[in-house]
Design an enzyme around this catalytic site. Structure first.
Site, PDB file in Angstrom:
ATOM      1  N   ARG A 127       1.158   9.982  14.094  1.00 50.14           N
ATOM      2  CA  ARG A 127       1.071  10.657  12.812  1.00 50.14           C
ATOM      3  C   ARG A 127       0.173  11.874  12.955  1.00 50.14           C
ATOM      4  O   ARG A 127      -0.900  11.791  13.528  1.00 50.14           O
ATOM      5  CB  ARG A 127       0.535   9.718  11.728  1.00 50.14           C
ATOM      6  CG  ARG A 127       1.063  10.103  10.387  1.00 50.14           C
ATOM      7  CD  ARG A 127       1.414   8.934   9.554  1.00 50.14           C
ATOM      8  NE  ARG A 127       0.331   7.960   9.564  1.00 50.14           N
ATOM      9  CZ  ARG A 127       0.415   6.797   8.972  1.00 50.14           C
ATOM     10  NH1 ARG A 127       1.503   6.452   8.344  1.00 50.14           N
ATOM     11  NH2 ARG A 127      -0.588   5.962   9.019  1.00 50.14           N
TER      12      ARG A 127
ATOM     13  N   ASP B 126      -0.001  -0.370  23.696  1.00 50.54           N
ATOM     14  CA  ASP B 126      -0.535   0.113  24.978  1.00 50.54           C
ATOM     15  C   ASP B 126      -1.564   1.226  24.785  1.00 50.54           C
ATOM     16  O   ASP B 126      -2.042   1.802  25.761  1.00 50.54           O
ATOM     17  CB  ASP B 126       0.608   0.553  25.907  1.00 50.54           C
ATOM     18  CG  ASP B 126       1.340   1.775  25.370  1.00 50.54           C
ATOM     19  OD1 ASP B 126       0.952   2.279  24.284  1.00 50.54           O
ATOM     20  OD2 ASP B 126       2.299   2.216  26.026  1.00 50.54           O
TER      21      ASP B 126
ATOM     22  N   TYR C 143       0.832  -1.204   0.000  1.00 49.13           N
ATOM     23  CA  TYR C 143       0.000   0.000   0.000  1.00 49.13           C
ATOM     24  C   TYR C 143       0.871   1.261   0.000  1.00 49.13           C
ATOM     25  O   TYR C 143       0.725   2.124  -0.855  1.00 49.13           O
ATOM     26  CB  TYR C 143      -0.912  -0.018   1.228  1.00 49.13           C
ATOM     27  CG  TYR C 143      -1.903   1.124   1.272  1.00 49.13           C
ATOM     28  CD1 TYR C 143      -3.006   1.127   0.419  1.00 49.13           C
ATOM     29  CD2 TYR C 143      -1.751   2.182   2.156  1.00 49.13           C
ATOM     30  CE1 TYR C 143      -3.927   2.169   0.456  1.00 49.13           C
ATOM     31  CE2 TYR C 143      -2.670   3.224   2.193  1.00 49.13           C
ATOM     32  CZ  TYR C 143      -3.761   3.217   1.348  1.00 49.13           C
ATOM     33  OH  TYR C 143      -4.666   4.242   1.381  1.00 49.13           O
TER      34      TYR C 143
END
Lengths: 334, 334
Positions: free
Chosen positions: A287, A216, A155
């Site tokens: 991000r 986590d 991708y």
């Protein structure tokens, strides 16, 4: 030709973002020709669109030769949008060769069609071109940190290759090209089972299941509501201020996975039951888009707060889950 | 089948490195089926190979459907080598769409052929997957710094996509895959006019012209002699120690462009006349392979000192320039 309506070819128009884009184009009176292989579309999207008079659907896969019903209409095409490609890891990894060819062969064919038609072309690229980034937020000039040998590469590298092709067509004057790098987007018309954070969390909570959290849960996502995204895409296609460079579209409001879970729990008025599982290989930890280019050049700003967007998305999933048959159909179509 | 000779399909076998590889395979008694579109092959390579009994040539372009003369022989193929793609910037930028499709569609077709044949597959990738690197030397785990929107992207991203495809075939058990990342290589059979440092410098000096140096000439290259490279490729294909990971092949002996110019001048006994010109966009300033993986796992070491390799290359270009017609033919074929 002032009386001829614009004709948009929307590849992937039955998908999550694509179906909202088709809606927006139809609402302003344009004609839409949608091509989709229905690999990752929620079937309800298409039913809804098919009721609209200026909408036409063609079943097809852009990695194969384009259907004649499309190429016959080349001369009339004014805009070509490439939103075709499964975008969630479980979907695009199910057939990595197809994912790569959809991005490369598919984009090439649509670029050639744009060249032949003299149509404007927009590629929806992705924040995945930045991989697991070492700098935050990500500006468009950042070259990214992508593992080109890993399971996400079909991708990520497919989209990077699609960008390369698009900018080559632009450099050679073969097509008038726009490239959007789409960051995480959510909203109605997502698939319940696409393995992405928002749909996962909402549907697991609505189903009374434990919520799956990878790692986590401290890794972050910046989530953009789909109406804001479509607004950005249309501004990019319509405008002339962003050419020959990619532009980030996304919401810079960065939240941890655990915060997103807590927000959905609050909307539903439930106590979340979390099941922690290991982080998949090459999963990005963080991000966040730098959207200065989009703000400055497109006058665009994502305006929907995450709480409002999640509330609307929860509402939609609730409705859909109440419609007997439709969700079952969606799951069976996998 | 102890008496059946191995049959190698060498895509790009008429090219610079490809022709040396074909030679080496023929010398050990194997059969070679070479497919090449002759886009960037020195014509003399093919004349030389065609005189050998176990060599067959098929004109073909791997970005188009594979010629029937190849697919008919699928069952007999034991090894498939993908060395097809123009590798010098002026050549691969002349038709960037073709460069991308050669790498993606071409590699995909050869991988499918390897799958059908049960043949071992080797992709020649490139140090260009590291782009203009921020770390030196480059280890295979380094993710690179490639501008996916620039004029070199058709090659760099094409190769990254070809790697992604290859490792997906490996992960799914569809093919037995090897990936070499080739760093700058030089030697006989290079094209005089391919725009690369060694051929440029030697031919400009042999022709009594000024030597073109991009930038200030302080940027470095690590140059590997072609016989060493072919030895590495064959070890990689033959061995079972490097699978599922890429391996750097190159010579870590890093020299500045000005040092390379000075060495060639010394061999020719001339005083270099240098013409400095601006550095092209995205030209890497420095690149040096870390070859620990190849040393450890393949027992490989590039053994030819640059002075010896350049002397042999100068000798070859001198001979070729003396053969009337051949060089002219090479230039006309561009």
């Amino acid at each position: 030709m002032p009386n001829v309506k614009p004709l948009h070819l929307v590849a992937g128009g039955a998908g999550f973002i694509g179906s909202h884009l088709c809606d927006a184009l139809l609402q302003r009176g344009d004609q839409v020709l949608c091509v989709d292989n229905l690999q990752s579309a929620w079937p309800g999207n298409l039913e809804h669109l098919r009721r609209q008079p200026n909408f036409e659907f063609v079943a097809g896969d852009i990695s194969a030769p384009l259907p004649a019903i499309i190429t016959r209409r080349t001369a009339g095409l004014t805009h070509i949008w490439n939103l075709a490609c499964a975008a969630s890891p479980p979907r695009y990894q199910a057939d990595p060769e197809h994912t790569m060819l959809t991005n490369v062969v598919g984009t090439d064919q649509l670029l050639r069609l744009a060249e032949a038609a003299g149509a404007r072309f927009l590629l929806t690229s992705t924040s995945e071109v930045y991989g697991d980034p070492e700098q935050h937020p990500q500006v468009e000039g950042y070259r990214g940190s992508v593992n080109c040998t890993g399971p996400r590469a079909c991708y990520d590298e497919g989209k990077r290759a699609a960008e390369a092709l698009s900018f080559d067509f632009a450099r050679l004057g073969r097509a008038d090209v726009r490239v959007a790098r789409i960051f995480n987007t959510y909203g109605p018309h997502m698939q319940a089972d696409d393995g992405r954070i928002v749909s996962n969390v909402i549907n697991q909570m609505l189903g009374g299941e434990a919520v799956t959290v990878y790692g986590d849960g401290s890794q972050t996502r910046s989530l953009c509501y789909v109406a804001d995204m479509v607004d950005g895409l249309i501004r990019l296609m319509d405008g002339d201020t962003v050419r020959d460079v990619p532009v980030n579209l996304g919401n810079p409001d960065e939240r941890s996975i655990l915060e997103i879970v807590a927000t959905v729990a609050l909307i539903l008025g439930v106590e979340p039951n979390i099941r922690f599982t290991p982080l998949p290989q090459d999963d990005p930890l963080r991000r966040r888009p730098d959207v200065e280019r989009a703000k400055t050049l497109l006058g665009w700003d994502p305006v929907t707060p995450i709480e409002a967007g999640l509330a609307r998305t929860v509402e939609w999933f609730r409705e859909v889950r109440g419609q007997t048959g439709l969700m079952a159909l969606s799951i069976a179509a996998e």
